[in-house]
Write an enzyme that holds these catalytic residues in place. Structure first.
Site, PDB file in Angstrom:
ATOM      1  N   GLN A 148      27.321  45.862 -83.974  1.00 29.15           N
ATOM      2  CA  GLN A 148      28.298  46.234 -82.719  1.00 29.15           C
ATOM      3  C   GLN A 148      28.275  47.405 -82.614  1.00 29.15           C
ATOM      4  O   GLN A 148      27.912  48.569 -83.592  1.00 29.15           O
ATOM      5  CB  GLN A 148      29.372  45.647 -82.981  1.00 29.15           C
ATOM      6  CG  GLN A 148      30.252  45.861 -84.139  1.00 29.15           C
ATOM      7  CD  GLN A 148      31.231  44.801 -84.418  1.00 29.15           C
ATOM      8  OE1 GLN A 148      31.766  43.924 -83.574  1.00 29.15           O
ATOM      9  NE2 GLN A 148      31.690  44.882 -85.511  1.00 29.15           N
ATOM     10  N   ASP A 162      29.494  35.939 -93.018  1.00 32.70           N
ATOM     11  CA  ASP A 162      29.926  35.382 -91.848  1.00 32.70           C
ATOM     12  C   ASP A 162      31.235  34.029 -92.069  1.00 32.70           C
ATOM     13  O   ASP A 162      31.002  33.315 -93.135  1.00 32.70           O
ATOM     14  CB  ASP A 162      28.694  34.317 -91.248  1.00 32.70           C
ATOM     15  CG  ASP A 162      28.696  33.644 -90.134  1.00 32.70           C
ATOM     16  OD1 ASP A 162      29.976  33.564 -89.647  1.00 32.70           O
ATOM     17  OD2 ASP A 162      27.818  32.981 -89.876  1.00 32.70           O
ATOM     18  N   HIS A 170      49.333  42.701 -86.045  1.00 33.64           N
ATOM     19  CA  HIS A 170      49.255  42.246 -87.322  1.00 33.64           C
ATOM     20  C   HIS A 170      50.567  41.821 -88.063  1.00 33.64           C
ATOM     21  O   HIS A 170      50.270  40.723 -88.886  1.00 33.64           O
ATOM     22  CB  HIS A 170      48.742  43.681 -88.149  1.00 33.64           C
ATOM     23  CG  HIS A 170      47.479  44.158 -87.970  1.00 33.64           C
ATOM     24  ND1 HIS A 170      47.349  45.504 -87.473  1.00 33.64           N
ATOM     25  CD2 HIS A 170      46.256  43.337 -87.607  1.00 33.64           C
ATOM     26  CE1 HIS A 170      45.928  45.539 -87.056  1.00 33.64           C
ATOM     27  NE2 HIS A 170      45.336  44.343 -87.248  1.00 33.64           N
ATOM     28  N   ASP A 225      41.363  36.543 -87.362  1.00 30.24           N
ATOM     29  CA  ASP A 225      41.806  37.493 -86.791  1.00 30.24           C
ATOM     30  C   ASP A 225      40.300  38.053 -85.867  1.00 30.24           C
ATOM     31  O   ASP A 225      39.896  39.416 -86.629  1.00 30.24           O
ATOM     32  CB  ASP A 225      42.359  38.625 -88.007  1.00 30.24           C
ATOM     33  CG  ASP A 225      42.500  40.098 -87.179  1.00 30.24           C
ATOM     34  OD1 ASP A 225      42.401  40.195 -86.152  1.00 30.24           O
ATOM     35  OD2 ASP A 225      42.818  41.028 -87.998  1.00 30.24           O
ATOM     36  N   SER A 226      39.920  37.585 -85.035  1.00 32.19           N
ATOM     37  CA  SER A 226      38.623  37.897 -84.249  1.00 32.19           C
ATOM     38  C   SER A 226      38.653  38.776 -83.160  1.00 32.19           C
ATOM     39  O   SER A 226      39.607  39.363 -82.653  1.00 32.19           O
ATOM     40  CB  SER A 226      37.961  36.544 -83.974  1.00 32.19           C
ATOM     41  OG  SER A 226      38.718  36.363 -82.686  1.00 32.19           O
TER      42      SER A 226
HETATM   43  N1  SPD Z   1      41.124  42.411 -76.639  1.00 32.83           N
HETATM   44  C1  SPD Z   1      40.936  42.321 -78.082  1.00 32.83           C
HETATM   45  C2  SPD Z   1      41.379  41.500 -78.997  1.00 32.83           C
HETATM   46  C3  SPD Z   1      41.086  41.807 -80.495  1.00 32.83           C
HETATM   47  C4  SPD Z   1      41.918  41.054 -81.251  1.00 32.83           C
HETATM   48  N2  SPD Z   1      41.569  41.497 -82.711  1.00 32.83           N
HETATM   49  C5  SPD Z   1      41.919  42.635 -83.036  1.00 32.83           C
HETATM   50  C6  SPD Z   1      41.569  42.940 -84.635  1.00 32.83           C
HETATM   51  C7  SPD Z   1      42.603  43.666 -85.180  1.00 32.83           C
HETATM   52  N3  SPD Z   1      42.977  43.604 -86.532  1.00 32.83           N
END
Ligand code: SPD
Length: 275
Positions: free
Chosen positions: A31, A137, A62, A155-156
Site C-alpha cells: 500500500q 497474513d 485503541h 484491528d484492520s
Molecule cells: N476508516 C479507517 C478505519 C481504520 C481502522 N483501523 C485503524 C488502525 C489503527 N490502529
C-alpha cells in the site's frame, strides 16, 4: 501557501486536514504509506489515502478496540492482534497485568517500522518482552493456530484491498476455531452511517457462528461519520453481563467501566442494523 490532505470518506464526502509537513511517504509492497503532521490532529498515519490513526484521537479507538473485549473475558492470557501495526492496540493490551502473551500479526512490516520511528507514543509497547510481532497474513495465522487464543482483536483497515478477507464469514469461522473454548473476538466494523449494509451482513455472519454477538459504538472524530462500530463474537462471555465493579483500574482517557456499559446502548437507527 496552504497544503491540505483530503480523504474521500464516502463517494460524496471528503474530509480535509491542513498539513504542516509531510514527515514520511513511501509505497510498500502492499500500500501507499504516509505520516503527515496536521494542524488539527497532530501526526497522522495514512494508508492508501485513508486516515488510520492520529496522535490526538487515537486513544479512543485503541482503548475501545481492546478493553471492552479484555474486560469481558474472565482471564485473558493469550491475545492475538491482527493488523494494528502502529502498535496502539498492543499498548492498551499490555495494561492488563494478567495477559501473558500478545501476538501481533501484521501483513505490512513497513507500517510497524514507520510507526516505531514517527509515532512512538502509539508504538511504544511493541518491544515489550511479552509481545511477539509476526509479519504475516492474519488469515493464514488463524488458520494455522487452532484453539490457541483467549481474545482475538481484528484491528484492520477498511474492507477494500488486502483487508477484504478480514470481513468475511469464512474468516470469522477461522477465528472461532483459533479461539480457546471460552474465547471471544472483537473487530472494527466501520461506520453505521456509511457502511450500514456491511454492519448488518457482519452481524448475520457472526451470529450464525458465535452464541453471543454484540455491537458497540465509540466516537472517533477522524473516521467517516465520527460514530464508529465494533463487533464482538463470543463463545461464552457476554460483554453486557460483565461485572464492571471488578474491572481493573486502567489508565485510560475514553474507556471506563461506565463507558463499557454505555457503549452497547444503540440508537434506533443502529439497532435496526443488528436485528
Ligand atoms: N476508516 C479507517 C478505519 C481504520 C481502522 N483501523 C485503524 C488502525 C489503527 N490502529
Amino acid at each position: 501557501m496552504e497544503f491540505w490532505f483530503t480523504e474521500d470518506q464516502s463517494a460524496n464526502l471528503r474530509i480535509g486536514c491542513r498539513i504542516l509537513e509531510t514527515i514520511h511517504s513511501e509505497v510498500t509492497p502492499f500500500q501507499k504509506l504516509a505520516v503527515i503532521n496536521t494542524a488539527q490532529f497532530g501526526r497522522m498515519l495514512v494508508l492508501d489515502n485513508v486516515i488510520m490513526t492520529t496522535i490526538k484521537d487515537e486513544f479512543v479507538y485503541h482503548e475501545m478496540i481492546t478493553h471492552v473485549a479484555l474486560n469481558t473475558h474472565a482471564k485473558p492470557k493469550k491475545v492475538l492482534i491482527i493488523g494494528g501495526g502502529d502498535g496502539g492496540a498492543v499498548r492498551e493490551v499490555v495494561k492488563h497485568a494478567g495477559v501473558e502473551n500478545v501476538v501481533l500479526v501484521e501483513i505490512d512490516g513497513r507500517v510497524i517500522e514507520v510507526s516505531k520511528k514517527y509515532l512512538p507514543e502509539i508504538s511504544c509497547a511493541l518491544e515489550y518482552p511479552k509481545v511477539r510481532v509476526i509479519i504475516d497474513d492474519g488469515i493464514k495465522h488463524v488458520q494455522d493456530h487452532k484453539n490457541t487464543y483467549d481474545v482475538i482483536i481484528i484491528d484492520s483497515t477498511d474492507p477494500i484491498g488486502p483487508a477484504v478477507g478480514l470481513f468475511s464469514a469464512e474468516f470469522y469461522q477461522a477465528v472461532f476455531e483459533s479461539l480457546t473454548e471460552d474465547g471471544l473476538f472483537v473487530a472494527q466494523t466501520e461506520s453505521p452511517f456509511y457502511n450500514n449494509s456491511l454492519i448488518s451482513r457482519i452481524q448475520s455472519d457472526v451470529s450464525g457462528i458465535y452464541p453471543i454477538t454484540r455491537l458497540y459504538l465509540a466516537n472517533i472524530p477522524t473516521y467517516p461519520g465520527g460514530l464508529w462500530s465494533f463487533t464482538v463474537g463470543s463463545k461464552k462471555y457476554d460483554p453486557l453481563k460483565a461485572d464492571t465493579s471488578k474491572f481493573p483500574d486502567l489508565q485510560t482517557r475514553y474507556y471506563s467501566p461506565s463507558v463499557h456499559e454505555a457503549c452497547f446502548v444503540l440508537p434506533p437507527f443502529v439497532k435496526e442494523l443488528v436485528r
